[in-house]
Write a protein that holds these residues in place. Sequence first.
Motif, mmCIF file in Angstrom:
data_model
loop_
_atom_site.group_PDB
_atom_site.id
_atom_site.type_symbol
_atom_site.label_atom_id
_atom_site.label_comp_id
_atom_site.label_asym_id
_atom_site.label_seq_id
_atom_site.Cartn_x
_atom_site.Cartn_y
_atom_site.Cartn_z
ATOM 1 N N PHE A 172 -93.909 -53.951 -36.489
ATOM 2 C CA PHE A 172 -93.831 -54.150 -37.937
ATOM 3 C C PHE A 172 -93.776 -52.816 -38.672
ATOM 4 C CE2 PHE A 172 -95.635 -58.404 -36.990
ATOM 5 C CZ PHE A 172 -94.673 -59.160 -37.618
ATOM 6 N N ARG A 173 -94.583 -51.857 -38.215
ATOM 7 C CA ARG A 173 -94.561 -50.536 -38.849
ATOM 8 C C ARG A 173 -93.183 -49.897 -38.696
ATOM 9 N NH1 ARG A 173 -99.901 -50.565 -37.010
ATOM 10 N NH2 ARG A 173 -99.446 -49.459 -35.093
ATOM 11 N N PHE A 174 -92.585 -50.021 -37.511
ATOM 12 C CA PHE A 174 -91.244 -49.482 -37.296
ATOM 13 C C PHE A 174 -90.239 -50.168 -38.226
ATOM 14 C CE2 PHE A 174 -87.070 -49.904 -35.357
ATOM 15 C CZ PHE A 174 -86.711 -48.573 -35.207
ATOM 16 N N PHE A 175 -90.311 -51.500 -38.312
ATOM 17 C CA PHE A 175 -89.381 -52.243 -39.159
ATOM 18 C C PHE A 175 -89.543 -51.849 -40.628
ATOM 19 C CE2 PHE A 175 -88.288 -55.921 -41.822
ATOM 20 C CZ PHE A 175 -86.951 -56.049 -41.476
ATOM 21 N N ASN A 176 -90.789 -51.720 -41.072
ATOM 22 C CA ASN A 176 -91.029 -51.333 -42.463
ATOM 23 C C ASN A 176 -90.461 -49.948 -42.748
ATOM 24 O OD1 ASN A 176 -92.311 -53.780 -42.784
ATOM 25 N ND2 ASN A 176 -94.369 -52.942 -42.709
ATOM 26 N N ALA A 177 -90.623 -49.016 -41.808
ATOM 27 C CA ALA A 177 -90.062 -47.668 -41.969
ATOM 28 C C ALA A 177 -88.535 -47.730 -41.983
ATOM 29 C CB ALA A 177 -90.548 -46.751 -40.850
ATOM 30 N N TRP A 178 -87.967 -48.585 -41.139
ATOM 31 C CA TRP A 178 -86.503 -48.745 -41.102
ATOM 32 C C TRP A 178 -86.008 -49.284 -42.445
ATOM 33 C CZ3 TRP A 178 -83.204 -52.860 -41.757
ATOM 34 C CH2 TRP A 178 -81.873 -52.653 -41.383
ATOM 35 N N CYS A 179 -86.689 -50.296 -42.990
ATOM 36 C CA CYS A 179 -86.302 -50.859 -44.297
ATOM 37 C C CYS A 179 -86.320 -49.780 -45.376
ATOM 38 C CB CYS A 179 -87.243 -51.991 -44.700
ATOM 39 S SG CYS A 179 -86.981 -53.529 -43.830
ATOM 40 N N LYS A 180 -87.366 -48.966 -45.359
ATOM 41 C CA LYS A 180 -87.490 -47.919 -46.360
ATOM 42 C C LYS A 180 -86.330 -46.920 -46.234
ATOM 43 C CE LYS A 180 -90.747 -44.633 -48.296
ATOM 44 N NZ LYS A 180 -92.082 -44.059 -48.216
ATOM 45 N N LYS A 181 -86.005 -46.534 -45.006
ATOM 46 C CA LYS A 181 -84.953 -45.546 -44.781
ATOM 47 C C LYS A 181 -83.562 -46.128 -45.054
ATOM 48 C CE LYS A 181 -83.061 -42.446 -41.305
ATOM 49 N NZ LYS A 181 -83.135 -41.999 -39.910
ATOM 50 N N GLN A 182 -83.289 -47.301 -44.534
ATOM 51 C CA GLN A 182 -81.952 -47.882 -44.611
ATOM 52 C C GLN A 182 -81.676 -48.622 -45.924
ATOM 53 O OE1 GLN A 182 -79.551 -47.334 -42.302
ATOM 54 N NE2 GLN A 182 -81.039 -46.034 -41.265
ATOM 55 N N LEU A 183 -82.702 -49.239 -46.478
ATOM 56 C CA LEU A 183 -82.509 -50.093 -47.648
ATOM 57 C C LEU A 183 -83.170 -49.545 -48.912
ATOM 58 C CD1 LEU A 183 -83.253 -53.497 -45.876
ATOM 59 C CD2 LEU A 183 -81.023 -52.413 -46.223
ATOM 60 N N GLY A 184 -83.915 -48.470 -48.755
ATOM 61 C CA GLY A 184 -84.602 -47.900 -49.903
ATOM 62 C C GLY A 184 -85.901 -48.601 -50.243
ATOM 63 N N GLY A 185 -86.314 -49.538 -49.430
ATOM 64 C CA GLY A 185 -87.566 -50.260 -49.662
ATOM 65 C C GLY A 185 -87.570 -51.574 -48.915
ATOM 66 N N GLY A 186 -88.642 -52.292 -49.070
ATOM 67 C CA GLY A 186 -88.760 -53.587 -48.407
ATOM 68 C C GLY A 186 -89.679 -53.496 -47.207
ATOM 69 N N SER A 187 -90.059 -54.652 -46.716
ATOM 70 C CA SER A 187 -90.970 -54.743 -45.580
ATOM 71 C C SER A 187 -90.931 -56.165 -45.046
ATOM 72 C CB SER A 187 -92.390 -54.405 -46.025
ATOM 73 O OG SER A 187 -92.852 -55.391 -46.940
#
Length: 122
Positions: free
Chosen positions: A43-58
Amino acid sequence: MLFQREWLRQRTVRQSIGNRRYNKGDYVCCRLESGKQICAPDFRFFNAWCKKQLGGGSTHSLRHTHATMLLEAGETMDAVSKRLGHSSIAITAKYYSHVTEKGKLKMRATLDNLFPPGNIRG
């Protein structure tokens, strides 16, 4: 669409390895290689990916969006509460009452269209 692709991917993996135990819990998101439930680091990896790729989200924002869309589509608060696993409908109502308020405004607009103000015969 995204979840359909993921479900198809999981089904393909399950069939290719012939493992009826793959994703036995029927999780929406699972470990690619084993089908096991994802854990906190995932989940932490996915949240970091959302932040990097989408500018936010979790994962939490996806859960909230999912519930909001169900309510806006007409599902009952009780059904959504059960789907989210809340211990009571009051918890769901606390966080999603804004959706029902939006529904009330839509209903009022529908009624105004059906019975325009000043156009009712008595």
